[in-house]
Design a protein around this motif. Structure first.
Motif, short mmCIF file in Angstrom:
data_model
loop_
_atom_site.label_atom_id
_atom_site.label_comp_id
_atom_site.label_asym_id
_atom_site.label_seq_id
_atom_site.Cartn_x
_atom_site.Cartn_y
_atom_site.Cartn_z
N ALA A 90 0.97 -1.23 -0.08
CA ALA A 90 0.05 0.15 -0.20
C ALA A 90 0.81 1.28 -0.06
O ALA A 90 1.89 1.17 0.56
CB ALA A 90 -0.90 0.04 1.12
N PRO A 91 0.42 2.32 -0.73
CA PRO A 91 1.20 3.58 -0.74
C PRO A 91 0.86 4.25 0.76
O PRO A 91 -0.03 3.76 1.40
CB PRO A 91 0.52 4.30 -1.83
N SER A 92 1.94 5.29 0.84
CA SER A 92 1.77 5.98 2.12
C SER A 92 0.68 6.88 2.44
O SER A 92 -0.29 6.92 1.29
CB SER A 92 3.01 6.91 1.98
N ALA A 93 0.35 7.10 3.40
CA ALA A 93 -1.21 7.75 3.73
C ALA A 93 -1.44 8.93 2.74
O ALA A 93 -2.62 8.87 2.40
CB ALA A 93 -1.35 8.14 5.05
N ASP A 94 -0.54 9.78 2.47
CA ASP A 94 -0.85 10.71 1.81
C ASP A 94 -0.80 10.72 0.39
O ASP A 94 -0.87 11.38 -0.65
CB ASP A 94 0.25 12.11 2.07
N GLY A 95 -0.30 9.30 -0.16
CA GLY A 95 -0.34 8.89 -1.56
C GLY A 95 1.06 9.25 -2.28
O GLY A 95 1.03 8.99 -3.36
N SER A 96 1.88 9.91 -1.53
CA SER A 96 3.06 10.15 -2.16
C SER A 96 3.97 8.98 -2.13
O SER A 96 3.73 8.02 -1.66
CB SER A 96 3.87 11.39 -1.40
N SER A 97 5.00 9.06 -3.09
CA SER A 97 6.13 8.19 -3.03
C SER A 97 7.47 8.37 -2.26
O SER A 97 8.12 9.45 -2.54
CB SER A 97 6.62 7.89 -4.69
N SER A 98 7.45 8.00 -1.16
CA SER A 98 8.55 8.46 -0.24
C SER A 98 9.39 7.31 0.17
O SER A 98 10.38 7.26 0.50
CB SER A 98 7.85 9.00 1.23
N ARG A 99 9.22 5.99 -0.47
CA ARG A 99 10.10 4.93 -0.10
C ARG A 99 11.19 4.82 -1.15
O ARG A 99 10.99 5.09 -2.29
CB ARG A 99 9.02 3.68 -0.10
N LEU A 100 12.12 4.16 -0.54
CA LEU A 100 13.28 4.27 -1.59
C LEU A 100 14.15 2.92 -0.84
O LEU A 100 13.86 2.42 0.43
CB LEU A 100 14.44 5.36 -1.28
N PRO A 101 14.96 2.52 -1.60
CA PRO A 101 15.81 1.22 -1.46
C PRO A 101 16.69 1.52 -0.18
O PRO A 101 16.97 2.63 0.01
CB PRO A 101 16.60 0.92 -2.60
N SER A 102 17.24 0.70 0.85
CA SER A 102 17.88 0.88 1.55
C SER A 102 19.00 -0.19 1.91
O SER A 102 19.05 -1.28 1.12
CB SER A 102 17.20 1.15 3.15
N GLY A 103 20.00 0.07 2.51
CA GLY A 103 20.97 -1.15 2.74
C GLY A 103 21.79 -1.40 1.77
O GLY A 103 22.19 -0.73 0.85
N ALA A 104 21.99 -2.60 1.84
CA ALA A 104 23.02 -3.48 0.63
C ALA A 104 22.47 -3.10 -0.82
O ALA A 104 22.98 -3.01 -1.60
CB ALA A 104 23.17 -4.83 0.89
N LEU A 105 20.98 -3.13 -0.92
CA LEU A 105 20.50 -3.01 -2.23
C LEU A 105 20.65 -1.63 -2.41
O LEU A 105 21.12 -1.47 -3.70
CB LEU A 105 18.94 -3.27 -2.09
N ALA A 106 20.33 -0.70 -1.90
CA ALA A 106 20.73 0.63 -1.97
C ALA A 106 22.23 0.84 -2.75
O ALA A 106 22.33 1.45 -3.66
CB ALA A 106 20.31 1.65 -1.08
N GLU A 107 22.97 0.19 -1.92
CA GLU A 107 24.52 0.48 -2.12
C GLU A 107 24.76 -0.21 -3.72
O GLU A 107 25.42 0.27 -4.35
CB GLU A 107 25.30 -0.05 -1.25
N ALA A 108 24.05 -1.46 -3.65
CA ALA A 108 24.40 -1.99 -5.12
C ALA A 108 23.79 -1.10 -6.19
O ALA A 108 24.32 -1.09 -7.44
CB ALA A 108 23.81 -3.45 -5.23
N ILE A 109 22.65 -0.55 -5.93
CA ILE A 109 21.97 0.04 -7.22
C ILE A 109 22.73 1.42 -7.37
O ILE A 109 23.15 1.85 -8.73
CB ILE A 109 20.57 0.70 -6.52
N ASN A 110 23.25 2.01 -6.49
CA ASN A 110 24.24 3.33 -6.74
C ASN A 110 25.32 2.85 -7.21
O ASN A 110 26.07 3.75 -8.06
CB ASN A 110 24.50 3.92 -5.23
N THR A 111 25.98 1.82 -7.05
CA THR A 111 27.19 1.44 -7.53
C THR A 111 27.16 1.05 -9.11
O THR A 111 27.88 1.27 -10.01
CB THR A 111 27.85 0.23 -7.02
N THR A 112 25.91 0.32 -9.48
CA THR A 112 25.70 -0.28 -10.77
C THR A 112 25.15 0.71 -11.74
O THR A 112 25.38 1.07 -12.85
CB THR A 112 24.69 -1.36 -10.67
N PHE A 113 24.18 1.76 -11.07
CA PHE A 113 23.42 2.76 -12.10
C PHE A 113 23.80 4.29 -11.69
O PHE A 113 22.98 5.15 -11.96
CB PHE A 113 21.99 2.36 -11.92
N THR A 114 24.64 4.60 -10.84
CA THR A 114 25.16 5.81 -10.25
C THR A 114 24.39 6.36 -9.18
O THR A 114 24.70 6.79 -8.11
CB THR A 114 25.15 6.70 -11.73
N ASN A 115 22.83 6.18 -8.97
CA ASN A 115 21.98 6.70 -8.15
C ASN A 115 20.58 6.04 -8.47
O ASN A 115 20.38 5.34 -9.62
CB ASN A 115 22.07 8.07 -7.96
#
Length: 206
Positions: A90-115
Motif C-alpha cells: 500500500a502507498p503512504s497515507a498521503d499518496g506520495s512516493s516516499s519509499r526508497l531502497p536501503s541497505g545493501a540493495l541501495a548500495e548496489a543500485i548506486n554502484t551499478t546505476f550511479t544513483n
C-alpha cells in the motif's frame, strides 16, 4: 499440484495507483488460469508437480518435450506473478512516493546505476521498450545487478539469472485504468513498490 498464492494485501490496497478491479481480475482470473493450465499440462508427471515453480522453469530441459512449451508459458506466468504480488504494498497515507531502497540493495543500485534516479530511468526504459507483452526486471546475474526485459511470460530464471524485482507490462496489468498509456502505469508503479521485500530478495543472494 501448483496453487494460487493469496495476495498479501486487499485488492484495493494499491489504490489509486493500481485499481481494485484490475487487481481482482489479474490475480483471480489471469494468475489462476496460469496455475490451472500448468497443472493440466503436467498431469501424470508427478515429479514435476512436486517441484517449486522456480525450480521447474529453471530446468525446462528436463520437462517432456511434448509439454515443454506449455510449461514454459504457464509456469513462467505462475512464477512471475507469484513474485510480482510480493513486490508491491500500500502507498503512504498521503499518496506520495516516499519509499526508497536501503541497505545493501541501495548500495548496489548506486554502484551499478550511479544513483536511484539512474536506475529508475533505465528500468522504465526497459518497461517501455518491451514490444507487446512482457516484463521488465532487475536481476542478479553472476553476483551483479542487471536490468533486462523478457517477452510474454518468460522468466530470467530461464536464462540462469535471478529476478528480485519486476514489472508486468502486459496490457491486462493496466488497461482498465490507464488504457494504452503504459508510461503512466510505469510512473504510478513506483508509488507502490515494496522496497523492503526487494531488499530481502537481494540479500538472500549475497
Amino acid at each position: 499440484m501448483f496453487t494460487l498464492p493469496p495476495l498479501p494485501y486487499d485488492f484495493a490496497a494499491l489504490e489509486p495507483f493500481i485499481d481494485t478491479q484490475t487487481m481482482q481480475i489479474h490475480h483471480d482470473k489471469h494468475h489462476q488460469a496460469y496455475v490451472d493450465n500448468l497443472n493440466k499440462a503436467l498431469e501424470g508427471n508427478d515429479e514435476f508437480l512436486k517441484m517449486d515453480v522456480e525450480e521447474l522453469i529453471s530446468h525446462l530441459d528436463r520437462v517432456p518435450e511434448d509439454v515443454r512449451g506449455k510449461v514454459k508459458n504457464q509456469g513462467g506466468g505462475h512464477a512471475n506473478h507469484s513474485l510480482f504480488w510480493t513486490l508491491m504494498s500500500a502507498p503512504s497515507a498521503d499518496g506520495s512516493s516516499s519509499r526508497l531502497p536501503s541497505g545493501a540493495l541501495a548500495e548496489a543500485i548506486n554502484t551499478t546505476f550511479t544513483n536511484f534516479d539512474g536506475f529508475k530511468e533505465k528500468f522504465a526504459a526497459a518497461a517501455m521498450g518491451r514490444f507487446g507483452s512482457g516484463w521488465a526486471w532487475l536481476v542478479v546475474n553472476a553476483g551483479k545487478l542487471e536490468i533486462m526485459d523478457t517477452a510474454n511470460q518468460d522468466s530470467p530464471l530461464m536464462e540462469g539469472k535471478t529476478p528480485i524485482f519486476g514489472l508486468d507490462v502486459w496490457e491486462h496489468a493496466y488497461y482498465l485504468k490507464y488504457q494504452n498509456k503504459r508510461a503512466d502505469y510505469v510512473t504510478a508503479f513506483w508509488n507502490v513498490v515494496n522496497w523492503s521485500q526487494v531488499g530481502e530478495n537481494y540479500n538472500k543472494l549475497k
